[in-house]
Design an enzyme around this catalytic site. Structure first.
Site, mmCIF file in Angstrom:
data_model
loop_
_atom_site.group_PDB
_atom_site.id
_atom_site.type_symbol
_atom_site.label_atom_id
_atom_site.label_comp_id
_atom_site.label_asym_id
_atom_site.label_seq_id
_atom_site.Cartn_x
_atom_site.Cartn_y
_atom_site.Cartn_z
ATOM 1 N N THR A 306 55.237 21.098 -46.820
ATOM 2 C CA THR A 306 54.103 21.706 -46.347
ATOM 3 C C THR A 306 53.458 21.136 -45.257
ATOM 4 O O THR A 306 53.539 19.710 -45.326
ATOM 5 C CB THR A 306 53.326 22.034 -47.612
ATOM 6 N N ASP A 307 52.501 21.805 -44.464
ATOM 7 C CA ASP A 307 51.237 20.909 -43.850
ATOM 8 C C ASP A 307 50.364 20.602 -45.082
ATOM 9 O O ASP A 307 50.431 20.959 -46.292
ATOM 10 C CB ASP A 307 50.739 22.047 -42.854
ATOM 11 N N TRP A 308 49.528 19.599 -44.769
ATOM 12 C CA TRP A 308 48.655 18.896 -45.586
ATOM 13 C C TRP A 308 47.728 19.797 -46.197
ATOM 14 O O TRP A 308 46.988 20.708 -45.624
ATOM 15 C CB TRP A 308 48.062 17.892 -44.770
#
Length: 795
Positions: A306-308
């Site tokens: 995932t992105d953060w």
């Protein structure tokens, strides 16, 4: 497994206390300890406890640089960083020492099975880590700020971009990082996109080819990449909540195509899912996007992260094939354990997620125990950065040979960013570099004489204004640009004393916000006044004025470009900015960059202008891609809308002639080869970019006027020298995506091959015929919009 392991430890302790008993126990229980290796990944997965698996698929947590460990009673409370609320972090993020200070995140290690923790780090234009650790300035950890992606794409030179990748990857390895959270390759859907500087192009072939080139270069060092942000993440406004509504065809032909090229040509270790929803579901929670298309259709061998803080359901992410959740929190691991226990998450799916991560771990420097030096060759990498920067600058205007500037010229240098140049964008795309060469320094280094009083005035003005700027409130907050200095009182004197004027216009943007029209896309009132005042003063003396654009994204140029004699688009060139700009201004390097993104005459001409960034405007919940496949030049060329500077455009100090275009056959069977020769007919050495466009028959489908299908950059050709280039056109290059048939189909009929130096300067054409339709590839039904889209048609 945990019970037997603990018993073994207890026996070992007992054995250490008594001699004869020790030998008996060793004889009975001596089993090799299971440790991860390239041949036993499945065995390791089987040996892991459910809790260990849940930790491996969830990162170690987020820790802001310098942030103290929360007290025990507050460890489970959200974290406030200047108004941005983050979920509670894992205690491990504070308790386990960082290997690389300033890195973006880490995975959990499992020591008993020989599984190390991985370190991942931003950024797209250079490794983003802390340059100083624990306040000790005797040893530094600076990284090279390479040119931004938009500039690299403007080189149209995949070999050079690969060279940048090799240098980039060396720094990743030598500073102890396992995976670089880059490159980004989202499409330039709209010029106001805040992170367009991190991305390559409006065209998926250019974006995918550049990504593949830099990924191969980076990964040649034995470190990984994470290509991002997958997919349709084309804005920063409400990026974590907006629902991008996009047709299946626009996704397949435009927004997924670059990722497909990159995956198939370079096999990045990881792919990063994006923040946004796509047709109703968060991308990190879409099985059809992550598993069906990315892994099954395209064959990604690595894992997805995932992105953060992306997405909102850890269990749904596991089911979708989003293998690693970053930066991670204990609550997410707990949710995964509970889901397996209550049957809502199949253990086989979790095992698959774990196995994909382990298959990357075994390639990592942390696993191979690479002894990193913390001493990459920054001087050598700066040379690569300077070379790439000069090769990607685009000469937009050069009336009456205003450029190159002779070494004897005395230059009056105007504009704030001439003295405070912008090496790259903000946010996670920023780089902690040891220095940045300003334009004024670069001109000095090149031996030019400068108007010293003017320079001192600017330096004093900027120093004073910087003292008045407020400090940033948080990671996403950046002070407003300093207004341009008023030069009305001094312009005439400078015109009398100098031979030529240089005016730099600067722009910066980054993560967290999109750009604005007023005072950003359009010049400020002060900038317009600066250009007019300086050009009028110099033209009154029969002298020239040249503008340097130190920008990360497209701006409006039509209202002021006729006032100046030359325009050099320098983009954001990295830490060697001033030297690289001077290389081009002086003629040391012939400008050979070409636009990989269109400069429209006005923002209203942009096909997505009416629906960007979505509705409601202040915090859009959805954005409908009503322009469909008509992005960039595909729209301008088909709709007959004249741009300021078209896709592929760029001038040179020399001239080139294209020879006749020859096709290997008049009828398409399997493939056709197009060949032509390019000759330098000018007076100086230079490089030319050859662009091959294809116009397909419009049988049952609305299609663009032409689409880029291949490109190549010549070597440096001396005056009179020629080079022959060949391009192989395959069936896939003929095909368009038919949604109703879920297939890429090449339609029967006449195809026109157009070869030129831009999308609108076509030098040679030829045609061939396809006797009957070819179904090039059948794909899965996926990513279906949940509502009708009134898509633009230009048939």
């Amino acid at each position: 497994m945990r019970i037997s392991h603990n018993l073994s430890v207890a026996f070992a302790l007992m054995c250490a206390a008594g001699g004869g008993f020790q030998s008996t126990v060793q004889a009975q229980s001596k089993k090799p300890t299971l440790q991860l290796n390239a041949k036993n990944v499945k065995q390791i997965v089987a040996a892991m406890t459910l809790e260990e698996k849940s930790k491996l698929v969830v990162g170690m947590g987020f820790k802001m640089p310098g942030m103290p460990r929360p007290s025990k009673d507050k460890m489970n409370e959200p974290i406030d960083i200047g108004g941005f609320i983050l979920p509670p972090s894992d205690p491990d993020a504070y308790d386990i020492p960082e290997k690389v200070s300033g890195a973006a995140g880490r995975t959990h290690g499992i020591a008993r099975l020989g599984i190390p923790s991985l370190t991942v780090s931003d950024g797209p234009a250079g490794l983003r880590i802390d340059p100083v650790r624990n306040g000790d300035k005797s040893k530094t950890y600076y990284a090279t700020a390479f040119p931004v992606a938009t500039l690299l794409a403007s080189t149209w030179d995949t070999e050079l971009v690969n060279k940048v990748g090799v240098a980039f990857g060396n720094e990743v390895r030598e500073y102890g990082v396992d995976i670089l959270l880059a490159p980004g390759l989202n499409i330039h859907r709209n010029p106001l996109g805040g992170r367009n500087f991190e991305y390559y192009s409006e065209d998926p072939l250019v974006a995918g080819s550049m990504t593949a080139a830099i990924v191969r270069g980076i990964q040649s060092n034995g470190v990984g990449t994470s290509i991002k942000h997958y997919a349709a993440n084309n804005q920063e406004t409400n990026r974590t909540g907006v629902n991008a509504i996009v047709s299946e065809r626009a996704l397949r032909e435009i927004y997924l195509r670059g990722f497909e090229i990159a995956v198939k040509k370079s096999q990045p270790w990881t792919v990063m899912s994006s923040y946004n929803k796509l047709n109703g579901t968060y991308t990190s929670q879409r099985n059809d996007l992550l598993s069906t298309i990315l892994k099954k259709e395209w064959g990604l061998r690595g894992f997805v992260m995932t992105d953060w803080f992306g997405g909102n359901d850890a269990v749904a992410q596991m089911k979708a094939g989003n293998d690693l959740i970053m930066p991670g929190s204990p609550a997410q691991s707990k949710a995964i354990v509970e889901a397996v226990k209550n049957g809502t998450l199949n253990i086989a799916q979790l095992n698959t997620n774990v196995e994909r991560i382990l298959n990357v771990i075994i390639k990592s420097p942390s696993f191979t125990k690479y002894k990193y030096s913390d001493k990459p060759d920054l001087a050598a990498h700066a040379k690569v950065a300077r070379e790439a920067a000069a090769q990607g600058m685009v000469l937009l205007k050069n009336d009456d040979h205003a450029l190159p500037l002779k070494a004897t010229k005395r230059i009056a240098v105007f504009g704030n960013t001439s003295y405070d140049i912008i090496a790259g964008g903000t946010g996670s795309g920023d780089v902690n570099k040891a220095y940045t060469i300003s334009l004024i320094q670069g001109l000095n280094n090149a031996g030019y004489k400068l108007q010293e009083k003017l320079s001192k005035n600017y330096e004093t003005y900027l120093a004073d204004m910087k003292l008045k700027q407020p400090k940033p409130k948080n990671f996403f907050d950046h002070p407003a640009p300093i207004p341009e200095m008023d030069v009305n009182a001094i312009a005439a004197d400078e015109a009398a004393g100098a031979d030529v004027a240089l005016i730099t216009v600067g722009r910066n943007a980054g993560e967290g916000a999109d750009r604005k029209l007023k005072n950003d896309y359009y010049l400020t009132t002060a900038e317009k006044a600066l250009i007019k005042t300086v050009t009028d003063a110099f033209h009154a003396k029969g002298k020239k004025a040249i503008v340097v654009l130190n920008i990360g994204g497209v701006i409006e140029v039509d209202s002021w470009r006729d006032q100046v004699d030359g325009i050099l688009l320098a983009w954001q060139p990295g830490l060697e900015a001033g030297n690289a700009i001077a290389d081009v201004l002086s003629g040391k390097v012939d400008p050979s960059g070409k636009l990989a993104t269109t400069f429209p005459l006005d923002y209203k001409d942009v096909p997505s202008a009416k629906n960007f960034p979505g509705t409601p405007a202040d915090k859009p919940e959805q954005v409908i891609y009503e322009e469909g496949i008509y992005v960039g030049y595909r729209y301008y060329d088909a709709a007959k809308v004249k741009p300021a500077y078209e896709f592929g455009y760029g001038l040179s100090y020399t001239n080139f002639k294209f020879g006749s275009l020859k096709l290997s056959s008049a009828n398409f069977v399997n493939s056709i080869t197009a060949t032509l020769t390019v000759k330098n007919t000018g007076d100086v050495a230079g490089k030319e970019v050859v662009q091959l466009y294809l116009a397909a028959p419009k049988k049952d489908l609305d299609k663009p006027e032409d689409e880029l299908k291949a490109f190549a950059k010549t070597r440096s050709l001396a005056p009179g020298e020629s080079q022959t280039l060949s391009f192989v056109i395959k069936a896939a290059d003929l095909a368009s995506f038919y949604t109703n048939r879920q297939a890429w189909i090449a339609d029967e009929g006449k195809y026109e091959v157009k070869v030129g130096s831009s999308s609108r300067v076509i030098e040679e054409t030829a045609s061939f015929k396809l006797a009957k339709d070819i179904t090039v590839e059948k794909v899965n039904k996926a990513l279906v919009p949940q509502q009708a889209i009134n898509e633009l048609k230009l048939k």
